[in-house]
Design an enzyme around this catalytic site. Structure first.
Site, PDB file in Angstrom:
ATOM      1  N   HIS A 190       0.811  -1.222   0.000  1.00 48.78           N
ATOM      2  CA  HIS A 190       0.000   0.000   0.000  1.00 48.78           C
ATOM      3  C   HIS A 190       0.843   1.270   0.000  1.00 48.78           C
ATOM      4  O   HIS A 190       0.364   2.321  -0.421  1.00 48.78           O
ATOM      5  CB  HIS A 190      -0.935   0.019   1.220  1.00 48.78           C
ATOM      6  N   GLY A 191       2.045   1.189   0.473  1.00 48.57           N
ATOM      7  CA  GLY A 191       2.871   2.390   0.458  1.00 48.57           C
ATOM      8  C   GLY A 191       4.156   2.191   1.226  1.00 48.57           C
ATOM      9  O   GLY A 191       4.256   1.323   2.100  1.00 48.57           O
TER      10      GLY A 191
END
Lengths: 387, 464
Positions: B326-327
């Site tokens: 996701h990041g």
């Protein structure tokens, strides 16, 4: 015979199908508009407290009473919000500044009030963030359409009661271009009617519904931009409508000296008024997207402002602003007032403007930066003096 | 370009649709979908297109190589090389800055001063999604689950399909392979109304619900360290529903767009806040990601075929990687670890957990999910800890502006997310009637009015 009938029948049933499809699409389109209008009102009511059935306008932000024209407390319209005193400043403002705070009033017209900038990006808001650590409180007292002449009354009747220790004057010199004519205020946004509504009675007369009252239309204007050519054509028509009533000699061939002089006299008068209240002054020259020798884009911006002063051809308008700026410089020198030469720093940089005179976010940021140093300097001096 | 923009709704989509259906065969339509995908993607930054084209070509040629070479050794190389290239690209653009910082911080902790260059790399939109597309294609080709296509534009249409390009759902080639092959003979009218209905439903979820909640959530998060207890709970509950309606809305729009072009894209959400346990949650939330993580990561690591300890390790690793996907931030890693721990805890206590009555299990699971979203939403751990502190210890404060209105929206969000039928449940009984069309037209107008008011925002999952 039967085959002939079917040949005849086929197109008519095809047309019927088309008509039916168009009808259904028309109904869906109408329902879509109804849904849009209802939700636009619901959205305004929910998020901006705009009454569901009202017809909000830009002029709702202002009022006029015995003190003169000024901002209406707690008014809001689209991105503009007024605080408890009718300034486009934070709600937390008090009548008198705190003991350790130096209050700075920004005096000007719509360039100061903010027009094209996104919320909290007008130069006053950006400047407030920059100087907050130095305990400088910025009050955006800008009032669209105000001239230096009317600014004196506005100062005496209203702004001075908030006891600003410093005032910055950012003049809208172009408003003096029409000083010889009895024209109404010019730099209010296009959608705003020319006259501000009265805040006190008489109550507004009931009027018939117009298509412009639809909130959906107002929102659509945010999205749909008319092509430049169409805007120019509409502008040319407006100018032509005025100039055609006069002979060619009516047009200015050079800036009218009487207007430059009127501007200077009003500026001096304002300075006297502000200084009489013991407030320190900072003067600023006016920047425009067009340089003194404008390029084609600058010329277009100047032409677009001719709708407000049809008597002045584009280059004459720019020369007038240049002469008015010279007057500001001369006054600042004579009276030994700090000067921020915004004209010298930003004029001709079209990326910083939304039109001829109004800043965009980037321009407002640069304007804030230009004001930061002189204001923090004065703020520091005032604090030392008060100790 | 985003789905909830006027340029998409009134220019890109009508032109793409009209030209697509005027083309006569599948090959022309592949080219058109590829072209429009690149226009859609290049609208952010044309340079990103080069990256996607490179990634597409690498995977396409890997597919061709699988067709040519049959020896296990060769196939393993064909598997590893392109996946490594894809992961290196992703790693560079998404994680290089993060790992450089981590390395520098670690060295600093041991008293070693490093002078790593500060990497400020622009993250290409949706790179995580299309990298996943290409990797699943390569792995499925290797496993023999799909037969790689020889048609470059069929494959590039799959990778650059604008409906699912930047934020999923993560569609595997095998899931739309048949529809892609039959694209030349697809029936325009078959899915038209269904597609339009899914799209409008998704648009309403995004523009009307998620963006309304975002107004309050974003305002609250601006001063997250000053939130009092009530405000912290409101903000996190608001975010819980905002994120769901934002991403589910995007996914439903993507599915609707797929139908409009004759492609059936699988569902991505199934009322996740009705979940009874962590395992159930991941079968309902971002289904395409969780199933891909399961099939390509968890099972590849051994899944639950080994010892209990190995299963727990595989679960934790899968969720950690899922979090990091996701990041590049510690917050996502910790969020992944949290959900990994929940899955492990559930596996450990399943007999007891499953005996919890539904009326208690749903709110309990919901609460666990909300707690997880704190660290997911917070920009860093310090703010996350501030919010946790405000939520779980009595913290007085000024509260939120318009908290009452915010609370009403949260209740409405809960009603829609938990008790009302979801998009696919509604569309099981879908019939294109005048009444349905009228409702869709009404809500379309509503969405456009809100969008024109300037309160609409990009999708949250674009950042991933």
């Amino acid at each position: 015979m039967s085959s002939e009938a079917s040949v005849v029948a086929a197109p008519s049933s095809g047309i019927r199908a088309w008509i039916r499809t168009l009808l259904v699409l028309g109904v869906f389109g109408f329902v879509c508009l109804v849904g849009g209008e209802l939700f636009a009102r619901l959205d305004d009511w929910w998020f901006a407290d705009v009454p569901f059935l009202s017809t909000p306008s830009y002029n709702d932000l202002f009022m006029e009473d015995e003190l003169g024209r000024r901002g209406k407390p707690h008014a809001h319209f689209e991105k503009w919000r007024m605080n408890n005193f009718g300034f486009r400043s934070p709600e937390s403002m008090t009548q008198t500044p705190g003991p350790s705070t130096v209050r700075v009033a920004l005096l000007g017209a719509s360039e100061t009030f903010g027009l094209y900038e996104s919320p909290n990006h007008e130069y006053a808001a950006q400047l407030a963030k920059l100087v907050a650590p130095q305990d400088l409180e910025i009050v955006n007292t800008g009032l669209p359409g105000i001239t230096i002449h009317t600014l004196s009354d506005y100062w005496n009747n209203w702004v001075v009661t908030f006891r600003p220790q410093v005032a910055v004057v950012y003049p809208s010199t172009h408003l003096y271009m029409t000083c010889e004519d009895d024209l109404p205020q010019q730099d209010a946004p296009k959608e705003a009617p020319k006259e501000a509504p009265k805040a006190s009675p008489p109550p507004p007369k009931p009027r018939s519904f117009s298509i412009g009252d639809l909130r959906l239309i107002a929102r659509a204007k945010n999205v749909v931009e008319l092509p430049d050519r169409v805007v120019e054509w509409r502008n040319e028509r407006k100018i032509l409508a005025v100039t055609s009533q006069h002979s060619a000699s009516w047009l200015y061939s050079k800036p009218p000296q009487i207007c430059v002089d009127a501007f200077r006299a009003d500026l001096e008068q304002l300075i006297d008024n502000v200084q009489r209240a013991g407030t320190r002054l900072v003067l600023a020259t006016q920047a425009t997207s067009a340089a003194v020798t404008p390029d084609s884009a600058g010329l277009r911006d100047l032409e677009s402002f001719r709708a407000f002063s049809p008597r002045a051809p584009a280059l004459v308008l720019r020369q007038f602003i240049a002469q008015a700026n010279e007057a500001v410089r001369a006054v600042a020198k004579e009276r030994q007032l700090p000067l921020v030469d915004v004209d010298a720093s930003l004029s001709g940089q079209r990326d910083n403007f939304g039109d001829l005179v109004h800043f965009n976010d980037a321009g407002a940021a640069k304007m804030a930066k230009l004001l930061e140093a002189p204001l923090t300097g004065i703020g520091g001096e005032l604090k030392v003096t008060s100790r | 370009m985003i789905f909830n923009s006027f340029i998409f709704l009134f220019a890109f989509l009508p032109v793409t649709y009209a030209v697509f259906w005027s083309l006569r065969n599948a090959d022309q339509r592949y080219v058109w979908l590829t072209l429009t995908g690149y226009v859609f993607y290049g609208y952010w930054d044309p340079r990103f297109c080069l990256l996607m084209a490179f990634s597409t070509l690498v995977s396409y040629f890997a597919g061709l190589a699988f067709l040519k070479y049959e020896s296990p050794h060769a196939r393993k190389i064909i598997l590893i090389v392109p996946i490594t290239v894809d992961l290196l690209l992703l790693g560079f653009f998404k994680y290089a800055g993060f790992f450089t910082r981590v390395a520098a911080d670690t060295a600093h902790a041991f008293g070693v001063e490093t002078h790593f260059p500060v990497l400020d790399i622009v993250l290409p939109v949706g790179i995580s999604f299309y990298t996943f597309h290409t990797i699943t294609y390569i792995v499925d080709s290797y496993r023999g689950v799909i037969k790689p296509t020889r048609k470059l534009f069929e494959f590039s249409a799959y990778v650059s399909l604008f409906s699912q390009l930047v934020a999923g759902p993560i569609v595997r080639f095998r899931q739309i392979e048949k529809d892609l092959e039959n694209l030349g003979s697809a029936d325009r009218t078959r899915w038209l109304y269904l597609g339009a209905s899914w799209f409008v439903w998704g648009l309403v979820e995004k523009v009307v619900i998620a963006d309304s909640l975002a107004h309050y959530v974003d305002a609250g998060m601006l001063d997250a360290h000053k939130l009092d207890t009530g405000a912290a709970w409101l903000v996190m509950l608001g975010y819980t529903f905002q994120l769901y309606f934002d991403f589910a809305g995007y996914s439903n729009m993507a599915i609707g767009l797929g139908y409009l072009f004759g492609l059936r894209i699988p569902i991505n959400f199934n009322s996740p806040y009705r979940s009874l346990n962590p395992s159930d949650f991941w079968r309902r939330w971002h289904i395409s990601l969780s199933s891909a993580l399961r099939d390509y990561l968890y099972i590849s690591m051994g899944g639950n075929r080994g010892s209990e300890a190995a299963t727990y390790r595989n679960l934790m690793l899968t969720m950690l990687i899922g979090g990091l996907w996701h990041g590049a931030n510690w917050t996502f890693l910790i969020w992944g670890a949290y959900h990994g721990a929940l899955l492990v805890a559930y596996r450990f206590t399943a007999p007891a957990w499953d005996r919890i009555p539904k009326w208690a299990a749903v709110p309990f699971m919901f609460l666990l999910v909300v707690i997880g979203w704190v660290v997911f939403r917070a920009p860093d751990m310090s703010i996350a800890m501030d919010i946790y502190r405000a939520m779980f210890t009595w913290t007085p404060g000024d509260g939120l502006v318009d908290a009452d209105k915010f609370a009403v929206l949260i209740v409405l969000g809960a009603v829609f997310a938990i008790w009302m039928p979801n998009c696919q449940e509604v569309h099981e009984r879908f019939r294109p009637t005048i009444r349905w069309g009228t409702a869709a037209a009404f809500m379309m107008g509503a969405c456009m009015a809100i969008m024109a008011g300037g309160r609409s925002s990009p999708f949250l999952y674009f950042q991933f």
